[in-house]
Design an enzyme around this catalytic site. Structure first.
Site, mmCIF file in Angstrom:
data_model
loop_
_atom_site.group_PDB
_atom_site.id
_atom_site.type_symbol
_atom_site.label_atom_id
_atom_site.label_comp_id
_atom_site.label_asym_id
_atom_site.label_seq_id
_atom_site.Cartn_x
_atom_site.Cartn_y
_atom_site.Cartn_z
ATOM 1 N N LYS A 1 0.824 -1.222 0.000
ATOM 2 C CA LYS A 1 0.000 0.000 0.000
ATOM 3 C C LYS A 1 0.853 1.265 0.000
ATOM 4 O O LYS A 1 0.381 2.332 -0.380
ATOM 5 C CB LYS A 1 -0.918 -0.004 1.222
ATOM 6 C CG LYS A 1 -1.925 -1.152 1.241
ATOM 7 C CD LYS A 1 -2.707 -1.153 2.556
ATOM 8 C CE LYS A 1 -3.654 -2.353 2.626
ATOM 9 N NZ LYS A 1 -4.323 -2.458 3.942
ATOM 10 N N PHE B 1 12.404 -5.632 4.155
ATOM 11 C CA PHE B 1 13.323 -6.428 4.969
ATOM 12 C C PHE B 1 12.557 -7.221 6.024
ATOM 13 O O PHE B 1 12.758 -8.430 6.191
ATOM 14 C CB PHE B 1 14.348 -5.482 5.607
ATOM 15 C CG PHE B 1 15.073 -6.014 6.810
ATOM 16 C CD1 PHE B 1 15.690 -7.258 6.787
ATOM 17 C CD2 PHE B 1 15.155 -5.248 7.965
ATOM 18 C CE1 PHE B 1 16.387 -7.735 7.909
ATOM 19 C CE2 PHE B 1 15.844 -5.711 9.085
ATOM 20 C CZ PHE B 1 16.453 -6.956 9.056
ATOM 21 N N ASP C 1 10.194 -12.163 7.907
ATOM 22 C CA ASP C 1 9.041 -12.624 8.683
ATOM 23 C C ASP C 1 8.348 -13.794 7.986
ATOM 24 O O ASP C 1 7.931 -14.766 8.636
ATOM 25 C CB ASP C 1 8.058 -11.461 8.869
ATOM 26 C CG ASP C 1 6.927 -11.797 9.835
ATOM 27 O OD1 ASP C 1 7.226 -12.146 10.989
ATOM 28 O OD2 ASP C 1 5.758 -11.713 9.439
ATOM 29 N N ASP D 1 7.664 -17.378 9.668
ATOM 30 C CA ASP D 1 6.289 -17.864 9.832
ATOM 31 C C ASP D 1 5.922 -18.967 8.837
ATOM 32 O O ASP D 1 4.818 -19.516 8.905
ATOM 33 C CB ASP D 1 5.295 -16.706 9.654
ATOM 34 C CG ASP D 1 5.363 -15.697 10.796
ATOM 35 O OD1 ASP D 1 5.981 -16.026 11.823
ATOM 36 O OD2 ASP D 1 4.796 -14.604 10.649
ATOM 37 N N ARG E 1 2.284 -13.293 -0.102
ATOM 38 C CA ARG E 1 2.459 -11.922 0.414
ATOM 39 C C ARG E 1 2.073 -10.972 -0.710
ATOM 40 O O ARG E 1 2.575 -11.090 -1.823
ATOM 41 C CB ARG E 1 3.919 -11.703 0.825
ATOM 42 C CG ARG E 1 4.299 -10.278 1.163
ATOM 43 C CD ARG E 1 3.667 -9.797 2.445
ATOM 44 N NE ARG E 1 4.201 -10.498 3.612
ATOM 45 C CZ ARG E 1 3.772 -10.275 4.856
ATOM 46 N NH1 ARG E 1 2.816 -9.383 5.065
ATOM 47 N NH2 ARG E 1 4.295 -10.950 5.867
ATOM 48 N N ASP F 1 6.797 -11.824 19.955
ATOM 49 C CA ASP F 1 5.695 -12.424 19.201
ATOM 50 C C ASP F 1 6.000 -13.892 18.891
ATOM 51 O O ASP F 1 5.166 -14.783 19.088
ATOM 52 C CB ASP F 1 5.474 -11.638 17.904
ATOM 53 C CG ASP F 1 4.185 -12.019 17.192
ATOM 54 O OD1 ASP F 1 3.286 -12.605 17.833
ATOM 55 O OD2 ASP F 1 4.059 -11.724 15.992
ATOM 56 N N LYS G 1 6.583 -4.005 17.571
ATOM 57 C CA LYS G 1 6.619 -4.634 16.255
ATOM 58 C C LYS G 1 5.958 -3.781 15.175
ATOM 59 O O LYS G 1 6.296 -3.895 13.998
ATOM 60 C CB LYS G 1 5.940 -6.010 16.322
ATOM 61 C CG LYS G 1 6.070 -6.821 15.040
ATOM 62 C CD LYS G 1 5.446 -8.203 15.164
ATOM 63 C CE LYS G 1 5.488 -8.924 13.833
ATOM 64 N NZ LYS G 1 4.903 -10.278 13.903
ATOM 65 N N PHE H 1 -4.341 1.079 16.239
ATOM 66 C CA PHE H 1 -4.435 0.563 14.874
ATOM 67 C C PHE H 1 -4.326 -0.969 14.864
ATOM 68 O O PHE H 1 -5.088 -1.665 14.185
ATOM 69 C CB PHE H 1 -3.323 1.178 14.016
ATOM 70 C CG PHE H 1 -3.207 0.599 12.634
ATOM 71 C CD1 PHE H 1 -3.999 1.072 11.601
ATOM 72 C CD2 PHE H 1 -2.294 -0.421 12.351
ATOM 73 C CE1 PHE H 1 -3.902 0.545 10.317
ATOM 74 C CE2 PHE H 1 -2.187 -0.952 11.078
ATOM 75 C CZ PHE H 1 -2.996 -0.467 10.065
ATOM 76 N N ASP I 1 -6.930 -3.920 13.990
ATOM 77 C CA ASP I 1 -6.602 -4.979 13.037
ATOM 78 C C ASP I 1 -6.980 -6.353 13.601
ATOM 79 O O ASP I 1 -7.526 -7.197 12.892
ATOM 80 C CB ASP I 1 -5.100 -4.936 12.722
ATOM 81 C CG ASP I 1 -4.800 -5.186 11.255
ATOM 82 O OD1 ASP I 1 -5.461 -4.570 10.407
ATOM 83 O OD2 ASP I 1 -3.915 -6.004 10.977
ATOM 84 N N ASP I 2 -6.690 -6.555 14.878
ATOM 85 C CA ASP I 2 -7.050 -7.813 15.545
ATOM 86 C C ASP I 2 -8.568 -8.004 15.542
ATOM 87 O O ASP I 2 -9.073 -9.106 15.308
ATOM 88 C CB ASP I 2 -6.548 -7.824 16.989
ATOM 89 C CG ASP I 2 -5.027 -7.893 17.096
ATOM 90 O OD1 ASP I 2 -4.347 -8.034 16.056
ATOM 91 O OD2 ASP I 2 -4.516 -7.790 18.226
#
Length: 351
Positions: free
Chosen positions: A51, A94, A99, A103, A108, A170, A196, A235, A239-240
């Site tokens: 974005k 990066f 990440d 994960d 992506r 995390d 994070k 924010f 999102d959660d």
């Protein structure tokens, strides 16, 4: 073409030049052409596809601080501010490339994660380092003569380390292989999202714009941090909430926090309120790659009234942020409007 689309296109237009700068440096090092081609390919694959909100925020903030419109910035000034925006997007690249490996993510930005592209594999680890390295190459080329050059270096180093601290907590709290809800807490969630997400997504763009605009007093940087960090936490909590309660049509993706054993604000609220019976349901169903168990968790969250708890939280935090913004000391050039613009973009968003 809308103003938003025009702003994005102009910003993207600066990226080619930065890639050429990096190619020139690699050529100066006498890097073989196939390695240069590799680097250029991964720069384009991993940097401009998102974005670009963080990068564009540097430009928008600079304009507010200097009472200018984006279209009125002269070419050199625009380029200077846009380079800092692209440095954040390189930092984002990066983080995302590394990440995704950690994960074991599959996609992506609508395409395969870089490490899953044919022929890439673990070379993506080094590629992520080279995305970060590009930041400092560009800062040296364009800002070495500026009196705030060291401030830029320290800011990027500090925020990178803060983000990595958040990532560490995390990863160690929300292991997808071993579900242990006893590791979760609202305090841990707060640390994770502040370190994070909030520092590099909210504080960094504004602080960079402030340095270029000549607003460098430590009191102003502290004012910005004190508003932007809670705003960034809000924010991520939002999102959660959307991940759990938003529809795929609404948020443009399928929420995965429950199946991925995420230490989200939603499950932490549920853990705080849960009866022994409800806790047992969460222990048996949360963090499992199973549609039915995910549905059990969602029903429990609904039964516990988590949605109303979120709505009350949202009104409370937005009210506090607006109060804090109204108290911003603008005597040295900082403007409350910077924070109002961020808040207005977030409040009641649905995706």
């Amino acid at each position: 073409m809308s103003d938003k689309v025009q702003a994005r296109e102009r910003f993207i237009g600066e990226f080619d030049g930065l890639v050429e700068d990096l190619k020139t440096i690699l050529n100066d090092y006498k890097m073989p052409q196939e390695a240069i081609d590799w680097y250029v390919r991964q720069l384009y694959y991993n940097t401009p596809g998102g974005k670009l909100n963080r990068g564009l925020s540097v430009i928008d903030t600079y304009c507010i601080l200097t009472n200018q419109k984006v279209e009125d910035l002269d070419k050199e000034t625009y380029k200077e501010v846009a380079i800092l925006g692209w440095c954040i997007e390189l930092l984002q690249g990066f983080f995302l490339v590394s990440d995704d490996i950690m994960d074991q993510s599959k996609t992506r930005r609508g395409q395969p994660c870089w490490y899953l592209v044919e022929g890439i594999g673990n070379i993506a680890i080094n590629d992520s380092f080279m995305l970060e390295g590009a930041i400092y190459v560009l800062l040296k080329k364009y800002f070495k003569s500026e009196k705030y050059y060291v401030d830029l270096l320290e800011l990027f180093h500090d925020v990178t380390f803060q983000t990595e601290l958040g990532q560490l907590l995390d990863l160690t709290t929300a292991d997808e292989e071993v579900v242990d809800l006893a590791k979760f807490s609202l305090d841990k969630h707060s640390f994770i999202v502040i370190f994070k997400t909030a520092y590099y997504s909210f504080y960094l763009p504004v602080a960079l714009a402030m340095f270029v605009a000549g607003i460098t007093d430590s009191k102003d940087l502290k004012q910005a941090e004190d508003i932007l960090i809670p705003l960034g936490e809000y924010f991520q909590i939002q999102d959660d909430y959307l991940d759990c309660f938003g529809t795929p049509e609404q948020i443009g993706k399928i929420g995965t926090d429950i199946k991925d054993n995420k230490c989200s604000w939603i499950v932490n609220q549920a853990l705080k309120l849960a009866t022994p019976e409800q806790r047992k349901v969460l222990d048996e169903n949360y963090g499992r790659k199973d549609d039915e168990k995910e549905a059990v968790c969602k029903k429990l969250f609904n039964d516990m009234g988590i949605e109303k708890i979120y709505q009350d939280y949202e009104e409370e935090i937005v009210s506090k942020l607006r109060t804090d913004i109204s108290k911003v000391d603008e005597s040295r050039g900082l403007k409350g409007e910077v924070f109002t613009v961020f808040l207005n973009k977030i409040y009641k968003r649905s995706k």
